[in-house]
Design an enzyme around this catalytic site. Structure first.
Site, PDB file in Angstrom:
ATOM      1  N   ARG A  56      -0.756  -8.507   4.008  1.00 43.53           N
ATOM      2  CA  ARG A  56      -1.982  -9.152   4.420  1.00 43.53           C
ATOM      3  C   ARG A  56      -3.017  -9.273   3.315  1.00 43.53           C
ATOM      4  NH1 ARG A  56       0.380  -6.997   8.399  1.00 43.53           N
ATOM      5  NH2 ARG A  56       0.581  -5.270   6.973  1.00 43.53           N
ATOM      6  N   THR A  57      -3.312  -8.145   2.662  1.00 43.00           N
ATOM      7  CA  THR A  57      -4.479  -8.140   1.780  1.00 43.00           C
ATOM      8  C   THR A  57      -4.290  -9.114   0.613  1.00 43.00           C
ATOM      9  OG1 THR A  57      -4.882  -5.862   2.412  1.00 43.00           O
ATOM     10  CG2 THR A  57      -6.033  -6.647   0.460  1.00 43.00           C
ATOM     11  N   LYS A  86       4.434  -0.362 -20.633  1.00 45.30           N
ATOM     12  CA  LYS A  86       4.411  -0.076 -22.087  1.00 45.30           C
ATOM     13  C   LYS A  86       3.237   0.840 -22.411  1.00 45.30           C
ATOM     14  CE  LYS A  86       5.877  -4.835 -22.852  1.00 45.30           C
ATOM     15  NZ  LYS A  86       5.411  -6.127 -23.420  1.00 45.30           N
ATOM     16  N   ARG A 107      -5.055  -3.517  -6.222  1.00 45.74           N
ATOM     17  CA  ARG A 107      -4.653  -2.389  -5.355  1.00 45.74           C
ATOM     18  C   ARG A 107      -3.778  -1.452  -6.165  1.00 45.74           C
ATOM     19  NH1 ARG A 107      -1.934  -2.950   0.524  1.00 45.74           N
ATOM     20  NH2 ARG A 107      -4.139  -3.162   1.035  1.00 45.74           N
ATOM     21  N   HIS A 135     -10.764   1.237   1.107  1.00 46.56           N
ATOM     22  CA  HIS A 135     -10.239  -0.131   1.239  1.00 46.56           C
ATOM     23  C   HIS A 135     -11.420  -0.958   1.754  1.00 46.56           C
ATOM     24  CE1 HIS A 135      -7.761  -3.509   1.929  1.00 46.56           C
ATOM     25  NE2 HIS A 135      -6.772  -2.977   2.621  1.00 46.56           N
TER      26      HIS A 135
HETATM   27  C1  NCD Z   1      -3.735  -0.945   5.212  1.00 49.14           C
HETATM   28  C2  NCD Z   1      -3.670  -0.352   3.823  1.00 49.14           C
HETATM   29  O1  NCD Z   1      -2.973  -0.870   2.947  1.00 49.14           O
HETATM   30  O2  NCD Z   1      -4.374   0.631   3.642  1.00 49.14           O
HETATM   31  N1  NCD Z   1      -3.155  -2.202   5.344  1.00 49.14           N
HETATM   32  C3  NCD Z   1      -3.891  -3.325   5.087  1.00 49.14           C
HETATM   33  O3  NCD Z   1      -4.436  -3.492   4.032  1.00 49.14           O
HETATM   34  N2  NCD Z   1      -4.041  -4.213   6.070  1.00 49.14           N
HETATM   35  C4  NCD Z   1      -3.281  -0.030   6.276  1.00 49.14           C
HETATM   36  C5  NCD Z   1      -1.963   0.662   6.177  1.00 49.14           C
HETATM   37  O4  NCD Z   1      -1.213   0.504   5.216  1.00 49.14           O
HETATM   38  O5  NCD Z   1      -1.653   1.384   7.119  1.00 49.14           O
END
Ligand code: NCD
Length: 307
Positions: A56-57, A86, A107, A135
């Site tokens: 999703r993100t 590297k 991320r 997040h």
């Molecule tokens: C979440 C995450 O990556 O922290 N997912 C997301 O970004 N929608 C939640 C999760 O992984 O449980």
């Protein structure tokens, strides 16, 4: 709060008025999605650097950029295929990518890692999840979904349910929600409760909260039930996580005990935390959340890029 040119690393950067301004902008962005005419980010490039799995993100940020006619350069497997293999530092990666792109989203599985890259970057860096820590944009879209459904956040009772210790999403949620007059119902096994510093922060901000491990007994008080899966990858030993599996399941029995207008949120992915039977209930908003996420990220990208 000034967004233009700023890194977005933490929910701590937001106050109530910044949140409302962002929600209003996201509302405008929903109109843009329908009309499909906006090209306000034309000529701008987003670099999307993912060191940890995402569906999703990453798609949501990239779609947000493209909805506003911006371009995207993307690597979903930075851990194995970038110059980090590297031994390039995150600082240098930030410096380099910022010569190529106008904004960076990142991320990474370690807390604080996005801030390290941001130190080197000459363009805004947005935290898309740094280990168990934060997040922020998921928190923003969760609050936007609450705001959209209720037309307000003040006065609501919010249930945070599940692995409160390790869920960066629920950490970001509680940190943003503390700007509103809300009550929390924190539902988890004792061992998986919110980290002490976050709980202290809630106390200091004057928010009322109750802690329980009884979802069925407490759901009737909630206006919002926000749950997240067991964060198995954050446990030292995945077998330790297994003993909690299935502890808090949202199913039709739970919904029967809930208010008629309660909403169910979840950042997804779900395992057994929400049964599929819940999907058809009008209170299930977790797929609407995904849609809202694009509008919120469009708003944020436009704001940090100053357009
Ligand atoms: C979440 C995450 O990556 O922290 N997912 C997301 O970004 N929608 C939640 C999760 O992984 O449980």
């Amino acid at each position: 709060m000034k967004f233009e040119g700023r890194h977005i690393l933490s929910t701590k950067q937001f106050d109530k008025s910044a949140l409302i301004a962002l929600f209003e902008k996201a509302g405008e962005m929903e109109e843009q999605i329908k009309e499909g005419k906006s090209d306000i980010l034309s000529g701008k490039i987003l670099a999307s650097l993912f060191f940890e799995p995402s569906t999703r993100t990453r798609f949501s940020f990239e779609a947000a950029m493209q909805r506003l006619r911006g371009g995207v350069v993307s690597n979903a497997d930075m851990m194995n295929t970038s110059s980090l293999t590297k031994l390039e530092t995150l600082y240098d990666t930030g410096k380099v990518v910022s010569q190529i792109a106008d904004v960076i989203v990142m991320r990474h599985p370690e807390a604080g890692s996005v801030a390290k890259l941001a130190e080197g970057s000459d363009v805004p860096v947005i935290n898309a999840g740094d280990g168990p820590s934060e997040h922020p944009t998921q928190g923003l879209l969760d609050l936007y979904t609450i705001w959209k459904n209720y037309g307000k956040i003040d006065g609501l009772t919010i249930g945070l349910v599940g692995d409160l210790k390790n869920s960066r999403v629920l950490h970001s949620n509680s940190d943003l929600l503390k700007h509103f007059d809300v009550k929390f119902v924190l539902v988890s096994p004792e061992e998986l409760c919110l980290p002490e510093e976050i709980e202290n922060d809630l106390k200091e901000s004057g928010c009322e909260f109750v802690k329980t491990d009884d979802l069925l007994g407490s759901v009737g008080d909630m206006d919002v039930l926000n749950c997240n899966r067991l964060q198995v990858e954050r446990f030292k030993n995945s077998e330790d996580a297994e003993k909690y599996r299935g502890s808090f399941q949202v199913n039709n029995e739970i919904l029967k005990a809930a208010k008629k207008d309660m909403i169910v949120l979840c950042p997804l992915p779900r395992m057994e935390e929400i049964l599929k039977e819940v999907d058809d209930d009008p209170r299930a908003k977790y797929f609407q959340q995904v849609e809202n996420g694009v509008a919120v990220r469009m708003a944020l990208l436009a704001k940090v890029l100053g357009v």
